[in-house]
Design an enzyme around this catalytic site. Structure first.
Site, PDB file in Angstrom:
ATOM      1  N   GLU A   1      68.105  49.261  69.288  1.00  0.00           N
ATOM      2  CA  GLU A   1      68.693  50.581  69.036  1.00  0.00           C
ATOM      3  C   GLU A   1      69.811  50.898  70.027  1.00  0.00           C
ATOM      4  OE1 GLU A   1      68.140  52.295  66.445  1.00  0.00           O
ATOM      5  OE2 GLU A   1      66.165  51.692  65.699  1.00  0.00           O
TER       6      GLU A   1
ATOM      7  N   ASP B   1      66.060  43.145  57.856  1.00  0.00           N
ATOM      8  CA  ASP B   1      67.290  43.536  57.169  1.00  0.00           C
ATOM      9  C   ASP B   1      68.603  43.181  57.872  1.00  0.00           C
ATOM     10  OD1 ASP B   1      66.652  45.397  59.132  1.00  0.00           O
ATOM     11  OD2 ASP B   1      66.573  47.117  57.780  1.00  0.00           O
TER      12      ASP B   1
ATOM     13  N   GLU C   1      60.169  55.863  51.756  1.00  0.00           N
ATOM     14  CA  GLU C   1      60.167  54.696  52.633  1.00  0.00           C
ATOM     15  C   GLU C   1      59.606  53.465  51.919  1.00  0.00           C
ATOM     16  OE1 GLU C   1      61.159  55.524  56.810  1.00  0.00           O
ATOM     17  OE2 GLU C   1      62.250  55.250  54.951  1.00  0.00           O
TER      18      GLU C   1
ATOM     19  N   GLU D   1      71.260  53.932  53.501  1.00  0.00           N
ATOM     20  CA  GLU D   1      71.487  52.603  52.928  1.00  0.00           C
ATOM     21  C   GLU D   1      71.960  52.602  51.480  1.00  0.00           C
ATOM     22  OE1 GLU D   1      69.539  52.014  56.678  1.00  0.00           O
ATOM     23  OE2 GLU D   1      68.986  53.313  54.998  1.00  0.00           O
TER      24      GLU D   1
END
Length: 540
Positions: A82, A223, A316, A337
């Protein structure tokens, strides 16, 4: 587009009023909280969005605030992943956009500058995490003390393979190869430890390289590894990274794809382990568009869009056979996304269906999650209960991609018809001509900037070395060059193999590598001298 602009300022102004200098806004209680390390994260994440919306004055103000107020010498345990995508990526993007935003840049920009130094400082704090036997990093690092004793060695795949965009950019701008080197080593380690059927799992032990979670798919935990193979390949023009992705893509299609959905399978056997769609997987159609696979991308996108229309957002987890949410995974934290994929696909196809998704997203977010102090995470899409959090990616990604979907003339979409030539210590380079690569937090990187600093320096040195060789040889009368014979065979004298020179206190030997660092194809020695404006021939 104007509604999206209003959304941004409703959220941004309330963050400044109620939450700054904390990382994130808590919109239900109108206060703030630190979430990822106490960096005023929303401010860093929103900085390049300000410029995309055209607000240069606020961009300039925030640059000053960040320079004065952000400190990375703090005793905080931070997520390596992050911190990289949000802090390092956000600072690099803002650094490269500074001149466009009217910031007075220092001499040597884009190869130097305060935001670049901040990005480098933050990235250096992450380097201890990469000191493992496999080269794969720990997931957490203490910014003051490095990796804590007893830190878990289990890291998700995305947390290992999502560094090449930011770290390679840092290496090219600063001239320090360590960042790109560790990012490449980590990428290649995952490739090395893939299964015999070509899949990677979800979590791996970075000390032993044993897969702890063996679910393979394209969603959470994996991902952005796939995303960065493609984006790294484009950014660096790297065929090896692209070939790695294309091999994974074959395995993904063979084992996880069913009716344009992607399921989760056991990485060694290929048997289905979870028949679910995760909202994080909605980046995949956008990634497919980047490799030109538009038809498959649109079919998968339309599947995901049906889920959005069912709930007014993407839960989710979504159980594909049952056509409904999964227990305890019914929330939608305003993720970007699906909107990201819509933006990429609209650039490729101009299909108006993609604009309809954008309009639906604006309607849903305004109707369900807007509160007096910003926009709140949707805790449950079934009854629209809210959670007291507004993630920084809402301003970094969700709003940005929505705005770019509805703003076809934005500078980000430049087709190369507009550009700026800047002079660096290493020569001229072209910036701002388009082709921006978004990191996984939607921070745009100008790929042209990677050619402004390090490589040009080496090329400049090689030309200077050739000049010295020529003049030193001429002075000592050891230099003769003859015309090519009638058969085209060179009869020219060869320069000595090793010539040393001094430059800025550094001693360098002329390089004996198999290929020249010069951009043009390697030529015979007397042809190379034509680069300098003259061809020297023996006329005596």
């Amino acid at each position: 587009r104007e509604r999206v602009r209003a959304m941004f300022y409703h959220a941004y102004e309330h963050y400044l009023e109620s939450a700054f200098p904390y990382d994130e806004l808590r919109p239900l209680t109108c206060d703030g909280q630190d979430t990822w390390g106490s960096f005023s994260l929303t401010l860093i994440d929103a900085l390049d969005t300000l410029l995309i919306l055209g607000n240069v004055s606020e961009f300039q103000r925030v640059v000053t605030v960040l320079q004065e107020g952000v400190d990375f010498d703090i005793d905080v345990n931070a997520s390596v992943f992050e911190t990289n995508i949000r802090v390092v990526g956000g600072l690099l993007s803002a650094h490269l956009l500074s001149k466009k935003a009217g910031v007075e840049v220092e001499a040597g920009w884009p190869c130097s500058g305060p935001l670049l130094r901040m990005a480098e400082e933050a990235a250096r704090k992450l380097l201890p995490a990469f000191q493992t036997p496999t080269g794969m990093p720990y997931g957490t690092v203490n910014l003051l003390h490095g990796v804590n004793p007893g830190e878990t060695p289990v890291t998700c795949t995305a947390g290992i393979g999502t560094f090449i965009v930011e770290f390679a950019t840092l290496s090219h701008l600063t001239g320090d190869p360590v960042f790109e080197d560790v990012a490449r080593k980590a990428l290649k380690a995952l490739w090395k430890y893939r299964s015999d059927i070509g899949l990677v799992g979800n979590h791996i032990d970075v000390l032993t390289a044993k897969w702890v979670a063996q679910d393979a798919g394209i969603g959470a935990g994996v991902d952005s590894y796939f995303e960065y193979l493609v984006k790294g390949a484009i950014l660096l023009q790297d065929e090896e990274l692209m070939s790695m992705f294309l091999e994974y893509n074959k395995a993904i299609k063979n084992y996880t794809k069913f009716d344009d959905w992607y399921l989760w399978v056991q990485m060694y056997k290929g048997t289905v382990s979870m028949p679910v769609f995760q909202s994080l997987e909605a980046y995949w159609p956008g990634l497919q568009s980047l490799i030109g696979d538009i038809d498959n991308a649109m079919r998968t996108f339309l599947n995901y869009y049906t889920v959005w229309k069912q709930f007014g957002g993407l839960p989710e987890f979504y159980n594909i056979p049952q056509g409904y949410t999964v227990d305890k995974r019914e929330g939608y934290p305003l993720r970007p996304e699906l909107i990201e994929s819509a933006m990429y696909l609209y650039r490729a196809t101009r299909d108006p269906t993609l604009l309809e998704l954008g309009r639906d997203a604006v309607e849903s977010i305004e109707r369900i999650s807007k509160v007096d102090c910003g926009f709140a995470t949707i805790k449950d899409l079934r009854d629209h209960r809210l959670d007291n959090r507004m993630e920084s990616f809402f301003l970094a990604e969700t709003v940005k991609y929505l705005y770019l979907l509805f703003d076809p003339d934005n500078f980000i979409h430049n087709d190369g018809s507009v550009f700026e030539v800047v002079t660096t210590p290493y020569g001229e380079c072209v910036l701002g001509s388009g082709g921006y690569i978004f990191n996984t937090e939607a921070h745009p990187i100008d790929p042209a900037a990677l050619h402004c600093c390090r490589k040009r320096k080496e090329e400049q040195w090689e030309v200077e070395d050739l000049m010295r060789e020529f003049y030193s040889l001429k002075k000592t009368k050891k230099f003769t060059l003859k015309r090519a014979s009638s058969h085209g065979e060179e009869e020219s004298a060869k320069p000595p193999e090793d010539v040393s020179s001094e430059k800025g206190g550094e001693k360098r030997s002329s390089r004996k590598s198999s290929h020249s660092l010069l951009s043009c194809p390697s030529q015979s020695f007397n042809s190379k001298l034509a680069v300098l404006g003259q061809v020297f021939l023996d006329n005596s």
